[in-house]
Design a protein around this motif. Structure first.
Motif, PDB file in Angstrom:
ATOM      1  N   LEU A  10       1.017  -1.313  -0.015  1.00  0.00           N
ATOM      2  CA  LEU A  10       0.285   0.082  -0.051  1.00  0.00           C
ATOM      3  C   LEU A  10       1.009   1.260   0.044  1.00  0.00           C
ATOM      4  O   LEU A  10       0.377   2.320  -0.291  1.00  0.00           O
ATOM      5  N   GLU A  11       2.112   1.220   0.215  1.00  0.00           N
ATOM      6  CA  GLU A  11       3.105   2.170   0.336  1.00  0.00           C
ATOM      7  C   GLU A  11       3.437   2.734  -1.116  1.00  0.00           C
ATOM      8  O   GLU A  11       3.294   1.574  -1.934  1.00  0.00           O
ATOM      9  N   PRO A  12       3.929   4.126  -1.396  1.00  0.00           N
ATOM     10  CA  PRO A  12       3.814   4.473  -2.777  1.00  0.00           C
ATOM     11  C   PRO A  12       5.058   3.111  -3.740  1.00  0.00           C
ATOM     12  O   PRO A  12       4.592   3.122  -4.896  1.00  0.00           O
ATOM     13  N   GLU A  13       6.006   2.981  -2.933  1.00  0.00           N
ATOM     14  CA  GLU A  13       6.913   2.118  -3.608  1.00  0.00           C
ATOM     15  C   GLU A  13       6.270   0.579  -4.034  1.00  0.00           C
ATOM     16  O   GLU A  13       6.530   0.027  -5.140  1.00  0.00           O
ATOM     17  N   GLY A  14       5.558   0.256  -3.143  1.00  0.00           N
ATOM     18  CA  GLY A  14       4.826  -0.991  -3.543  1.00  0.00           C
ATOM     19  C   GLY A  14       4.038  -0.899  -4.305  1.00  0.00           C
ATOM     20  O   GLY A  14       3.863  -1.814  -5.470  1.00  0.00           O
ATOM     21  N   LEU A  15       2.904   0.048  -4.673  1.00  0.00           N
ATOM     22  CA  LEU A  15       2.025   0.142  -5.681  1.00  0.00           C
ATOM     23  C   LEU A  15       2.735   0.470  -6.934  1.00  0.00           C
ATOM     24  O   LEU A  15       2.460  -0.004  -8.035  1.00  0.00           O
ATOM     25  N   LYS A  48     -10.366  -5.753  -0.903  1.00  0.00           N
ATOM     26  CA  LYS A  48     -10.184  -4.927   0.332  1.00  0.00           C
ATOM     27  C   LYS A  48      -9.525  -3.535   0.158  1.00  0.00           C
ATOM     28  O   LYS A  48      -9.650  -2.705   0.883  1.00  0.00           O
ATOM     29  N   TYR A  49      -8.423  -3.447  -0.635  1.00  0.00           N
ATOM     30  CA  TYR A  49      -7.718  -2.402  -0.869  1.00  0.00           C
ATOM     31  C   TYR A  49      -7.846  -1.808  -2.189  1.00  0.00           C
ATOM     32  O   TYR A  49      -7.023  -2.090  -2.982  1.00  0.00           O
ATOM     33  N   PRO A  50      -8.504  -0.752  -2.506  1.00  0.00           N
ATOM     34  CA  PRO A  50      -8.655  -0.230  -3.783  1.00  0.00           C
ATOM     35  C   PRO A  50      -7.412   0.226  -4.277  1.00  0.00           C
ATOM     36  O   PRO A  50      -7.317   0.345  -5.629  1.00  0.00           O
ATOM     37  N   GLN A  51      -6.470   0.662  -3.700  1.00  0.00           N
ATOM     38  CA  GLN A  51      -5.023   1.228  -3.930  1.00  0.00           C
ATOM     39  C   GLN A  51      -4.380   0.037  -4.947  1.00  0.00           C
ATOM     40  O   GLN A  51      -3.886   0.283  -5.834  1.00  0.00           O
ATOM     41  N   ILE A  52      -4.443  -1.186  -4.341  1.00  0.00           N
ATOM     42  CA  ILE A  52      -3.820  -2.162  -4.979  1.00  0.00           C
ATOM     43  C   ILE A  52      -4.745  -2.549  -6.212  1.00  0.00           C
ATOM     44  O   ILE A  52      -3.791  -2.825  -7.380  1.00  0.00           O
ATOM     45  N   LYS A  57      -4.813  -2.311 -12.164  1.00  0.00           N
ATOM     46  CA  LYS A  57      -5.607  -2.024 -13.242  1.00  0.00           C
ATOM     47  C   LYS A  57      -4.794  -1.079 -14.359  1.00  0.00           C
ATOM     48  O   LYS A  57      -4.996  -1.147 -15.543  1.00  0.00           O
ATOM     49  N   LYS A  58      -4.229  -0.018 -13.740  1.00  0.00           N
ATOM     50  CA  LYS A  58      -3.445   1.074 -14.461  1.00  0.00           C
ATOM     51  C   LYS A  58      -2.401   0.556 -15.274  1.00  0.00           C
ATOM     52  O   LYS A  58      -2.402   0.882 -16.295  1.00  0.00           O
ATOM     53  N   GLY A  59      -1.678  -0.439 -14.618  1.00  0.00           N
ATOM     54  CA  GLY A  59      -0.494  -1.211 -15.240  1.00  0.00           C
ATOM     55  C   GLY A  59      -1.052  -1.925 -16.402  1.00  0.00           C
ATOM     56  O   GLY A  59      -0.486  -1.844 -17.499  1.00  0.00           O
TER      57      GLY A  59
END
Length: 122
Positions: A10-15, A48-52, A57-59
């Motif tokens: 969930l951190e910027p680097e992980g995303l 559970k985590y829309p950021q993930i 999806k973006k990639g």
């Protein structure tokens, strides 16, 4: 599974990593392996985590557009296979392998009359 393992994703680097792996064409199974979890866990995280979910999806979207543009370019440059693929998928009403025969009332009436006439003869 270690508690909180999802947190680093969930951190910027992980995303950014998730997005990059998706852009590189990795499957969800391969991405899960890179994350150190099972694919079912990755699916749970996506729910559970829309950021993930958004990062993945973006990639994938970037690659999908690039492939779509390459296919269109190939089709327009005369690649017959690309043209066939494009038309079958974009215009299935006209270009499917087995076109569906649309109901034509006049044809149906003529067929019905012919069938009736054949029945009377027998």
């Amino acid at each position: 599974m270690a508690k909180g393992k999802y947190e680093k994703w969930l951190e910027p680097e992980g995303l950014l990593l998730l997005e990059g792996w998706a852009r590189d064409g990795l499957t969800d199974e391969q991405i899960a392996k890179n994350c150190g979890c099972g694919v079912r866990t990755l699916y749970d995280w996506k729910e559970k985590y829309p950021q993930i979910s958004q990062a993945l999806k973006k990639g994938k979207e970037v690659v999908d557009y690039a492939v779509e543009n390459a296919l269109l370019s190939a089709a327009l440059d005369g690649n017959t296979t690309a043209q066939i693929f494009w038309l079958k998928n974009r215009r299935p009403d006209k270009w499917r392998d087995r076109p569906t025969q649309e109901e034509n009332p006049a044809q149906q009436a003529a067929a019905s009359r012919l069938f009736d006439a054949l029945e009377k003869e027998s």
